[in-house]
Design a protein around this motif. Structure first.
Motif: not given
Length: 110
Positions: A3-9, A11-12
């Motif tokens: 889930d790249y959206n989770f990954y982005d979160n 990373y943030d």
């Protein structure tokens, strides 16, 4: 499929860890409302090498302060990055872990 959206979160959050501080996979997962997803946070850290802007993945360790992700950095890179920030590591474990621990659920407001 990750889930790249989770990954982005993830990373943030990791980008907010102050220099000279560390946190755990589980603390990030809990902060993001996915307490049982610490392993997925680890997968995100493995994939962080190409993230833009850069992610200081070396600041994320296991809940005991062990450098469990060090093999993904190659050699002693993770330990060297932490040492450059004044963090002492002995036998793959962060010294003074409790004092250096940064909990996003405490440090960041939702």
């Amino acid at each position: 499929m990750p889930d790249y959206n989770f990954y982005d979160n993830v990373y943030d959050v990791v980008r907010l860890i102050p220099r000279g501080r560390v946190t755990s996979y589980g603390a990030i997962a809990a902060y993001l409302g996915n307490k049982g997803s610490s392993r997925i946070v680890g997968y995100a850290m493995m994939a962080a090498g190409t993230a833009k802007p850069p992610v200081p993945a070396h600041r994320v360790v296991n809940r005991q302060g062990l450098l469990t992700g060090k093999f993904h950095f190659g050699g002693n890179t993770m330990e060297e990055l932490l040492a450059a920030e004044g963090i002492e590591v002995k036998d793959d474990k962060i010294q003074n872990f409790k004092q250096l621990y940064w909990d996003p659920s405490v440090e960041l407001s939702l």
